[in-house]
Design a protein around this motif. Structure first.
Motif, PDB file in Angstrom:
ATOM      1  N   ARG A 228      68.912 -11.226  50.149  1.00 55.15           N
ATOM      2  CA  ARG A 228      67.513 -11.351  49.734  1.00 55.15           C
ATOM      3  C   ARG A 228      66.593 -10.626  50.714  1.00 55.15           C
ATOM      4  O   ARG A 228      65.643  -9.944  50.313  1.00 55.15           O
ATOM      5  N   LEU A 229      66.879 -10.753  51.984  1.00 56.65           N
ATOM      6  CA  LEU A 229      66.088 -10.084  53.003  1.00 56.65           C
ATOM      7  C   LEU A 229      66.228  -8.573  52.900  1.00 56.65           C
ATOM      8  O   LEU A 229      65.234  -7.831  52.985  1.00 56.65           O
ATOM      9  N   ALA A 230      67.447  -8.094  52.683  1.00 58.33           N
ATOM     10  CA  ALA A 230      67.677  -6.646  52.568  1.00 58.33           C
ATOM     11  C   ALA A 230      66.903  -6.058  51.391  1.00 58.33           C
ATOM     12  O   ALA A 230      66.276  -4.990  51.521  1.00 58.33           O
ATOM     13  N   ARG A 231      66.933  -6.759  50.245  1.00 59.57           N
ATOM     14  CA  ARG A 231      66.194  -6.270  49.078  1.00 59.57           C
ATOM     15  C   ARG A 231      64.696  -6.263  49.320  1.00 59.57           C
ATOM     16  O   ARG A 231      63.988  -5.327  48.955  1.00 59.57           O
ATOM     17  N   ALA A 232      64.198  -7.315  49.941  1.00 63.14           N
ATOM     18  CA  ALA A 232      62.766  -7.409  50.199  1.00 63.14           C
ATOM     19  C   ALA A 232      62.301  -6.332  51.173  1.00 63.14           C
ATOM     20  O   ALA A 232      61.224  -5.754  51.000  1.00 63.14           O
ATOM     21  N   LEU A 233      63.090  -6.059  52.189  1.00 62.28           N
ATOM     22  CA  LEU A 233      62.749  -5.000  53.135  1.00 62.28           C
ATOM     23  C   LEU A 233      62.635  -3.652  52.430  1.00 62.28           C
ATOM     24  O   LEU A 233      61.707  -2.879  52.669  1.00 62.28           O
ATOM     25  N   ASP A 234      63.578  -3.390  51.544  1.00 66.64           N
ATOM     26  CA  ASP A 234      63.590  -2.116  50.826  1.00 66.64           C
ATOM     27  C   ASP A 234      62.411  -2.021  49.855  1.00 66.64           C
ATOM     28  O   ASP A 234      61.715  -1.008  49.802  1.00 66.64           O
ATOM     29  N   GLU A 235      62.179  -3.100  49.090  1.00 66.11           N
ATOM     30  CA  GLU A 235      61.149  -3.060  48.059  1.00 66.11           C
ATOM     31  C   GLU A 235      59.731  -3.175  48.622  1.00 66.11           C
ATOM     32  O   GLU A 235      58.809  -2.509  48.150  1.00 66.11           O
ATOM     33  N   LYS A 236      59.533  -4.016  49.625  1.00 66.69           N
ATOM     34  CA  LYS A 236      58.196  -4.279  50.145  1.00 66.69           C
ATOM     35  C   LYS A 236      57.793  -3.331  51.279  1.00 66.69           C
ATOM     36  O   LYS A 236      56.608  -2.995  51.414  1.00 66.69           O
ATOM     37  N   CYS A 237      58.772  -2.944  52.092  1.00 64.28           N
ATOM     38  CA  CYS A 237      58.446  -2.183  53.305  1.00 64.28           C
ATOM     39  C   CYS A 237      59.048  -0.782  53.306  1.00 64.28           C
ATOM     40  O   CYS A 237      58.706   0.029  54.184  1.00 64.28           O
ATOM     41  N   GLY A 238      59.963  -0.514  52.387  1.00 64.08           N
ATOM     42  CA  GLY A 238      60.632   0.776  52.400  1.00 64.08           C
ATOM     43  C   GLY A 238      61.496   0.988  53.616  1.00 64.08           C
ATOM     44  O   GLY A 238      61.684   2.115  54.092  1.00 64.08           O
ATOM     45  N   VAL A 239      62.042  -0.097  54.143  1.00 64.48           N
ATOM     46  CA  VAL A 239      62.862  -0.046  55.359  1.00 64.48           C
ATOM     47  C   VAL A 239      64.267  -0.539  55.029  1.00 64.48           C
ATOM     48  O   VAL A 239      64.436  -1.581  54.389  1.00 64.48           O
ATOM     49  N   ALA A 240      65.275   0.201  55.460  1.00 65.46           N
ATOM     50  CA  ALA A 240      66.651  -0.223  55.265  1.00 65.46           C
ATOM     51  C   ALA A 240      67.008  -1.298  56.286  1.00 65.46           C
ATOM     52  O   ALA A 240      66.542  -1.261  57.435  1.00 65.46           O
TER      53      ALA A 240
END
Length: 433
Positions: free
Chosen positions: A303-315
């Motif tokens: 969940r954290l990985a997806r949120a980082l990608d979708e919200k922050c554009g960070v892998a």
């Protein structure tokens, strides 16, 4: 016992033994506390505490009144009229019971056991431990249980951080395999707690403790699974539980989280599954609950990985993260089996740079499974520091943490405990997991 003239020995001065020693001493008994760790002994004899919910002022008061003394010398326990074993019973790397501390403590007592002493095992364990393990070892002394000395089992029921209940106000289950031992154990606990609950045997008492924690494990697994299902449906599981608990019968609220922690719920059910194999009985329900709860850290990481990608554009592999809360539950300093440790390990395995913050755990202690994390200091809690992270993951919801500062300055906050909503905080950077 009734006149508080007996000397009570407590073996193991950790999160169970020290609160128990305090409660017994506060009832007027003299306590002889034993621990293998000389640093703990020295600390207590100086009038200082190493457990947050037992303040040093309490220890100093007991020391000044000469009701409490700690020792690392086994022969001192010969002075005790009753000896309570509060030693750890973890799982080994194969998730099988490790009762080596119970065995070694029992063997230690063989050398000093004298007629008339009462020995009570308080450590959580599988049904049969007192009768099959402790009793034969103690009888190597030449003394017979129920005749020359007394032997009982009384499971600890500590709930660290719970201000509504403490050792002396929680009913105490007492089981023994002969009437004399049961009466002796009841006499002790009758003088210490508000209510004793005698049962027919030590095995029954051992089963009571296991049943309590299996019940919690299974119900937590249920709400953890519901969280995953409802999240996929766009339903807030916390809102569902809050509404469901308004029903005055037939429902008891349990809450999801990032995984199980503490010395009881993640461990005790496996003691029963291990013992059940001796009777060729499968414990599918209990083991399934264990699988669900064990899988929660991985769910949170995804969940954290997806949120980082979708919200922050960070892998995730290039992120800088803060895990908020290292203790296994709120408002305590106990990190045993904490899911936060597993979360840190998993995030770093995925390439993230991870710090943690916990006001009660200034440095990560050394543990059997996470020794490679030991020694790391807690991060500072400032606006500048919080803004330097790509995301924060709330693993433990301590009351004293300023979550408003976190919500304001951290680009992304993943909340596994629903503490942000409880504090009335909202924002596009705040997500539940």
């Amino acid at each position: 016992m009734a006149g508080r003239e007996a000397i009570i020995g407590v073996v193991g001065l950790g999160y169970v033994g020290l609160p128990l020693a305090r409660s017994i001493a506060e009832r007027g008994f003299r306590i002889l506390g034993f621990d293998l760790d000389p640093k703990k002994v020295e600390t207590l004899n100086r009038g200082e505490s190493y457990i947050r919910h037992i303040p040093s002022t309490t220890v100093r008061a007991l020391r000044q009144d000469d009701r409490f003394r700690a020792t690392a010398t086994p022969s001192d326990l010969q002075q005790a009229d009753a000896i309570l074993l509060c030693v750890p019973t973890p799982l080994n790397r194969h998730r099988e019971p490790d009762i080596s501390a119970v065995v070694s403590s029992s063997r230690m007592l063989v050398e000093i056991l004298r007629p008339g002493q009462l020995v009570v095992l308080e450590s959580t364990t599988y049904p049969g431990t007192t009768d099959e393990v402790v009793k034969p070892i103690l009888e190597e002394s030449g003394l017979k249980a129920g005749k020359d000395f007394f032997l009982a089992y009384s499971p600890e029921r500590e709930d660290p951080g719970n201000i509504d209940y403490r050792t002396s106000t929680i009913p105490k289950v007492v089981g023994a395999d002969d009437a004399n031992s049961r009466r002796a154990a009841e006499a002790l606990y009758d003088a210490v707690v508000t209510e004793t609950v005698p049962v027919s045997s030590s095995r029954t008492a051992e089963a009571v403790k296991i049943t309590e924690n299996v019940f919690r494990s299974v119900n937590i697994a249920l709400v953890n699974e519901l969280k995953v299902i409802y999240s996929a449906m766009g339903i807030d599981v916390w809102e569902v539980i809050d509404a469901a608990k308004t029903k005055p019968f037939g429902f008891m609220p349990f809450y999801p989280g990032p995984g199980l922690g503490g010395h009881c719920i993640p461990i005790d059910p496996f003691y029963l599954t291990w013992k059940a194999r001796e009777y060729d009985i499968a414990t599918r329900f209990i083991e399934l609950a264990g699988e669900v709860n064990t899988a929660m850290p991985r769910y949170v990481v995804e969940r954290l990985a997806r949120a980082l990608d979708e919200k922050c554009g960070v892998a995730l592999s290039r992120s800088k993260l803060l895990v908020v809360g290292l203790a296994y539950k709120k408002n305590v300093d106990d990190t045993r089996e904490s899911p936060a440790l597993r979360l840190i390990e998993m995030l770093e395995e995925r390439g993230a740079k991870v710090d943690y913050f916990d006001p009660y755990v200034p440095v990560i202690p050394n543990t059997r499974e996470y020794g490679h994390l030991a020694g790391r200091p807690t991060a500072s809690w400032t606006a500048e520091t919080l803004a330097s992270f790509d995301a924060a993951l709330i693993s433990t919801d301590h009351d004293e943490v300023d979550y408003g500062l976190l919500a304001k300055h951290c680009p992304l906050v993943i909340d596994t405990r629903n503490v942000l909503e409880q504090r009335g905080l909202s924002g596009n950077n705040l997500l539940k997991a």
